[in-house]
Design a protein around this motif. Structure first.
Motif, short mmCIF file in Angstrom:
data_model
loop_
_atom_site.label_atom_id
_atom_site.label_comp_id
_atom_site.label_asym_id
_atom_site.label_seq_id
_atom_site.Cartn_x
_atom_site.Cartn_y
_atom_site.Cartn_z
N GLY A 78 20.75 -3.78 -5.01
CA GLY A 78 22.22 -3.48 -4.49
C GLY A 78 22.35 -2.07 -4.29
O GLY A 78 21.51 -0.99 -4.29
N ILE A 79 23.78 -1.72 -4.49
CA ILE A 79 24.18 -0.28 -4.32
C ILE A 79 23.52 0.61 -5.40
O ILE A 79 23.43 2.06 -5.21
N ILE A 80 23.35 -0.13 -6.59
CA ILE A 80 22.75 0.88 -7.57
C ILE A 80 21.40 1.74 -7.07
O ILE A 80 21.40 2.97 -7.64
N LYS A 81 20.73 1.03 -6.33
CA LYS A 81 19.52 1.75 -5.96
C LYS A 81 19.83 2.98 -5.18
O LYS A 81 19.13 4.09 -5.22
N MET A 82 20.94 2.95 -4.45
CA MET A 82 21.32 4.02 -3.60
C MET A 82 21.79 5.20 -4.02
O MET A 82 21.86 6.12 -3.54
N ARG A 83 22.24 4.94 -5.11
CA ARG A 83 23.35 5.99 -5.84
C ARG A 83 22.46 7.16 -6.28
O ARG A 83 22.56 8.44 -6.15
N SER A 84 21.01 7.04 -6.67
CA SER A 84 20.34 8.17 -7.06
C SER A 84 19.79 8.98 -5.74
O SER A 84 19.30 10.07 -6.16
N THR A 85 19.97 8.49 -4.73
CA THR A 85 19.53 9.21 -3.51
C THR A 85 20.41 10.24 -2.95
O THR A 85 19.89 11.24 -2.28
N GLY A 86 21.49 10.26 -3.48
CA GLY A 86 22.56 11.35 -2.79
C GLY A 86 22.95 11.16 -1.54
O GLY A 86 23.34 12.12 -0.77
N LEU A 87 22.72 9.96 -1.16
CA LEU A 87 23.09 9.48 0.52
C LEU A 87 24.25 8.78 0.43
O LEU A 87 24.63 8.50 1.74
N SER A 105 13.67 -3.31 0.49
CA SER A 105 13.69 -2.25 -0.44
C SER A 105 14.81 -1.05 0.12
O SER A 105 14.98 -1.02 1.21
N ALA A 106 15.13 -0.06 -0.78
CA ALA A 106 16.12 0.96 -0.54
C ALA A 106 15.46 1.88 0.59
O ALA A 106 16.22 2.40 1.37
N ASP A 130 0.94 -1.21 0.03
CA ASP A 130 0.00 -0.04 0.14
C ASP A 130 0.87 1.23 0.01
O ASP A 130 0.39 2.37 -0.25
N MET A 131 2.28 0.94 0.26
CA MET A 131 2.92 2.33 0.25
C MET A 131 3.01 2.90 -1.27
O MET A 131 3.10 1.94 -2.19
N PRO A 132 3.11 4.20 -1.51
CA PRO A 132 3.42 4.70 -2.67
C PRO A 132 4.75 4.13 -3.46
O PRO A 132 5.73 4.13 -2.78
N ARG A 133 4.66 3.70 -4.38
CA ARG A 133 5.56 3.16 -5.31
C ARG A 133 6.61 4.28 -5.78
O ARG A 133 6.33 5.23 -6.16
N THR A 134 7.82 4.19 -5.73
CA THR A 134 9.08 4.96 -5.76
C THR A 134 10.10 4.16 -6.52
O THR A 134 9.95 2.90 -6.79
N ASP A 135 11.15 4.74 -7.05
CA ASP A 135 12.59 4.31 -7.73
C ASP A 135 13.10 3.38 -6.47
O ASP A 135 13.89 2.23 -6.88
N LEU A 136 12.79 3.50 -5.41
CA LEU A 136 13.44 2.80 -4.17
C LEU A 136 12.69 1.64 -3.89
O LEU A 136 13.29 1.13 -2.64
#
Length: 856
Positions: free
Chosen positions: A839-848, A731-732, A706-712
């Motif tokens: 993997g780490i690829i999901k985290m790269r777009s976060t800027g974190l 999930s990320a 039910d959570m809003p779907r995002t790229d993460l």
């Protein structure tokens, strides 16, 4: 149920006819005992609430087919007036007639007649209003066919009833049952009763029964039965002096031929009541909680709220009759013991001893829903109840005072539903009073609207191919329970199940659906529409698409996620079960297909589902793991064959322990770890934070879906890929939420002050230094595994030991290396191991991601 007020609780008892033990029905099963049949039919009587009928409360079944019925009772009756030997005034006669007819008309609308109408069954409250007692005896005994005594009193039976003679369903010599008594039979009985009031004496009282019956049958050749009766009893002058309308009323009631006799409804509208009918308001049926009608309540409070709680007030009398009886039972009340103490078993002694409730403060009856607004002082008893909450559930459910406070609170919350839905959820986390469990569950499932109209609009009569399977399953479903095993129970089972099948054409009936229906039907036995509505809301939430014609992909995904949950919470047990080949497919399908109703008896299911309904669709996984952990020692000590035998006859499971362990497991499970692509699609409902039980103040929670779907968010996996992974993915966004990006910043921590989660980055040191999650630990995959994936060194020793017990999230560049690393941690018995999806690829777009500071 209406309030008790000045009424008492009375009981009457009788025996059902015994059936032969060596006879089976056409289906080859033993015949259903008559007492069970009566118990099933009785249930609908509890729903009849009318000012002219004594409220039925409960029925209990004892030894030797004994039945004890509890109902609203009053000490005064028309028999008291008869014993005085006085003649009634015309006004009183009309009043009695009108009020009795009101009760009879209401019964007739529900397809019932009294058949036992007599002065001792016409009770009077302290205001002189009449209440008909024992009005359901004829119906519950199947027109007298299930008992060995006639229903009714010879002096008051109508001629057509006497002419048919007696009948017993168990008597094989009776090829055909007599015609059932109709509404007009009660009119004759009323006429006899009114005649006796006018004459001031009993009719045919001093004549032998056989002579009475002969005399009544000879009245068929008389033109004026009222005059003949008056002459026979020497009261002709008294009867002749009656007002015209009263005399006309007697003559209309005492018409020999039923075809010419009026019905209660027709007589109520007769001109003989022109002067009295205007004094009575038409009966208004109480509004249902689930209907299309608007509900409102008188909520005005006095300026000084303490005025509500005066010492001299009898607050208990304002509670519903069924509540008072329930509390009386909790206080140690025993029906048969009460009746036995009187020397003989009879209905007259009232059951009204509630010693443990006399000292309950008045504030308990008027709970304020917002605790911070309460200006009432806390009584000593209220303070004592704060300690009761900490006791085991089974003790709380038997504590009379505690149950009183919980029942009153839930009654008020449910009356304010759906406006106070959040408070229902919040208080349900403490416990749910058994008396209101059916309505509380409906509120937890979000039932709203006119459910009765929807249910009635479903075709439950036209034959369908599923009928045969339903007929086969019902006689095997929770038949240890007297209510569900009764013929009425089978009829209701059939109707609710068929309504679900017909109204869900995209789904099919699978064995196990009857077990799912059982708890809802038991709790809402007299409200099929609510049972159907609850079942229809429950299945898509917890068993979405489980009942597809081809549900293999749904079931396999579910069992695979369950396997991952076992590995996540108990890797040692998971390793052993996988080693011996004892996979969930062999034992867990009945668990989840029926949400454990096929495994546990109803009383355990009630406690289990009280908590299940507070959780989301992933909570059943935690219940399954908790069950396995109770059997852990035996499972670890046995091989495949022994485990099969163990689950063929599941040992006793401590349900309260199972519930507590499930909550603990649930609070340790990341929301996205149980993601299933075949779960229910997102709903447009408010989403609460957290995953629930482990966080104070959070009392309900949505599915991860039910959570809003995002790229993460987690990405769907093919079933073959999912099965190849021993540990779950998260999930990320889940990882970011759980570790809050800073282990030193006071993120999610255990009670010991340690972080609850640790991220283990298995990339090379060079990749790690180019960007990593703050606070993560670098354990390169290459240091543990060779170029061909073989294990070089065991990461189960050394630095990872300091992280044992926390949620370990494996972060990799390619999911294959992360999967291998996580699987090895499980194989060396590291609990709570999962992997970052993508993997780490999901985290790269976060800027974190951060990089180490250069060293000077």
């Amino acid at each position: 149920m209406r309030p008790l007020r000045d009424a008492q609780l009375g009981a009457f008892t009788f025996f059902a006819s015994a059936l032969p033990h060596d006879v089976c029905g056409s289906n080859g099963l033993p015949l259903t005992p008559n007492s069970i049949k009566i118990l099933g039919r009785f249930q609908i009587l509890k729903t009849f609430t009318h000012p002219r009928l004594c409220q039925y409360v409960d029925i209990s079944r004892g030894k030797h087919e004994r039945l004890v019925v509890v109902a609203e009772h009053y000490e005064s009756s028309l028999s008291d007036f008869q014993r005085q030997g006085k003649t009634a005034s015309p006004e009183m006669v009309l009043k009695v007639a009108y009020e009795v007819l009101e009760g009879l008309e209401f019964m007739n609308k529900h397809g019932m007649v009294h058949r036992a109408l007599a002065p001792n069954n016409v009770l009077m409250d302290h205001k002189g209003n009449l209440k008909l007692a024992k009005f359901g005896l004829y119906y519950m005994t199947d027109r007298g066919g299930d008992v060995d005594f006639p229903i009714g009193y010879p002096s008051y039976l109508a001629p057509e009833v006497i002419a048919q003679g007696s009948f017993h369903a168990s008597d094989p010599s009776n090829e055909e049952a007599p015609l059932p008594s109709g509404p007009k039979s009660d009119i004759w009985s009323l006429g006899v009763l009114l005649f006796e009031m006018c004459a001031g004496r009993r009719l045919l009282h001093n004549i032998e029964i056989s002579e009475r019956l002969k005399f009544i049958l000879t009245l068929g050749c008389m033109d004026d039965i009222v005059t003949v009766l008056a002459e026979e009893h020497g009261c002709l002058d008294t009867i002749k002096d009656l007002p015209v309308n009263v005399l006309e009323l007697l003559r209309k009631c005492l018409i020999f031929l039923p075809s010419k006799r009026p019905t209660p409804a027709e007589l109520l509208g007769d001109e003989v009541f022109n002067e009295i009918s205007c004094l009575y308001m038409p009966f208004q049926k109480p509004l249902s909680l689930f209907s299309s009608s608007l509900r409102c309540a008188h909520l005005e409070l006095p300026e000084d709220i303490s005025d509500l709680c005066k010492e001299e007030e009898d607050y208990l009398s304002e509670r519903a009759i069924d509540e008072v009886y329930y509390l009386w039972c909790l206080a140690g009340g025993d029906l048969e013991k009460e009746l036995t103490n009187q020397g003989i078993i009879q209905s007259k002694p009232p059951l009204c001893t509630l010693p443990k409730l006399k000292d309950v403060g008045g504030e308990a009856y008027y709970p304020l829903l917002e605790e911070e607004q309460s200006s009432l002082p806390q009584s000593a008893s209220s303070q004592d109840l704060s300690t009761t909450v900490t006791l085991p559930l089974i003790i709380r459910e038997r504590d009379t005072e505690y149950q009183l406070t919980r029942i009153v609170l839930f009654h008020r919350l449910l009356q304010a539903y759906p406006y106070k839905r959040d408070l229902v959820w919040k208080d349900a986390r403490v416990d749910i009073p058994p008396l209101v469990r059916g309505m509380a569950w409906a509120a937890l499932l979000g039932i709203e609207g006119d459910i009765q109209a929807k249910y009635e609009g479903i075709d439950k009569d036209t034959p369908i191919p599923t009928d045969r399977q339903i007929e086969v399953d019902i006689p095997r479903c929770h038949q240890y329970d007297e209510l569900l095993s009764s013929p009425q129970g089978h009829v209701k089972f059939r109707r609710v199940l068929k309504a679900w099948v017909v109204s869900h054409p995209d789904l099919v009936y699978w064995q196990g659906l009857d077990s799912l229906c059982a708890p809802f039907l038991y709790l809402n036995f007299n409200n099929e529409a609510l049972a159907y509505a609850c079942m229809s809301a429950f299945i898509p939430k917890y068993l979405y698409n489980f009942f597809l014609k081809d549900n293999s992909h749904v079931i396999q995904e579910y069992l695979t996620v369950f396997s991952q949950m076992i590995a996540f919470h108990d890797p040692e047990l998971s390793n052993h079960l996988n080693q011996i080949g004892f996979i969930p497919d062999l034992y867990a399908i009945p668990w989840f297909l029926t949400m454990f109703t096929h495994v546990f008896p109803l009383h355990k299911i009630f406690h289990l589902w009280d908590t299940l309904l507070l959780g989301n669709s992933s909570f059943p996984f935690c219940i399954g793991v908790a069950i396995l952990q109770q059997l852990r020692d035996r499972l670890l000590a046995n091989g495949f064959n022994e485990c099969i035998l163990l689950f063929s006859d599941l040992p006793e499971i401590d349900i309260e322990r199972c519930v507590h362990e499930s909550i603990k497991l649930f609070s340790w499970t990341p929301k996205s770890a149980t993601y299933r692509q075949h779960a229910q699609p997102p709903k447009t409902t408010a989403v609460t934070d957290g995953n629930g039980f482990g966080r104070p103040g959070t009392y309900y929670f949505s599915d991860y879906q039910d959570m809003p779907r995002t790229d993460l968010s987690r990405e769907p996996l093919a079933l073959s890929e999912l099965k190849a992974e021993l540990s779950p993915r998260i999930s990320a966004e889940d990882l970011i939420d759980l570790c809050e990006l800073s282990l030193a910043g006071g993120g999610k921590r255990t009670r010991a002050g340690r972080p609850k989660i640790v991220a283990v980055d298995v990339r090379s040191a060079e990749d790690f230094n180019r960007g990593h999650l703050s606070g993560s630990v670098n354990l390169p995959y290459s240091s543990a595994f060779g170029p061909d994936g073989e294990l070089v060194q065991c990461p189960g020793t050394g630095v990872l030991h300091s992280f044992r017990g926390r949620v370990i999230v494996v972060i990799s560049h390619a999911m294959k290396s992360g999967t291998t690393f996580a699987s090895h941690l499980v194989k060396v018995n590291f609990p709570r191991v999962c992997m970052l999806d993508g993997g780490i690829i999901k985290m790269r777009s976060t800027g974190l991601l951060t990089v180490p500071s250069p060293q000077i």
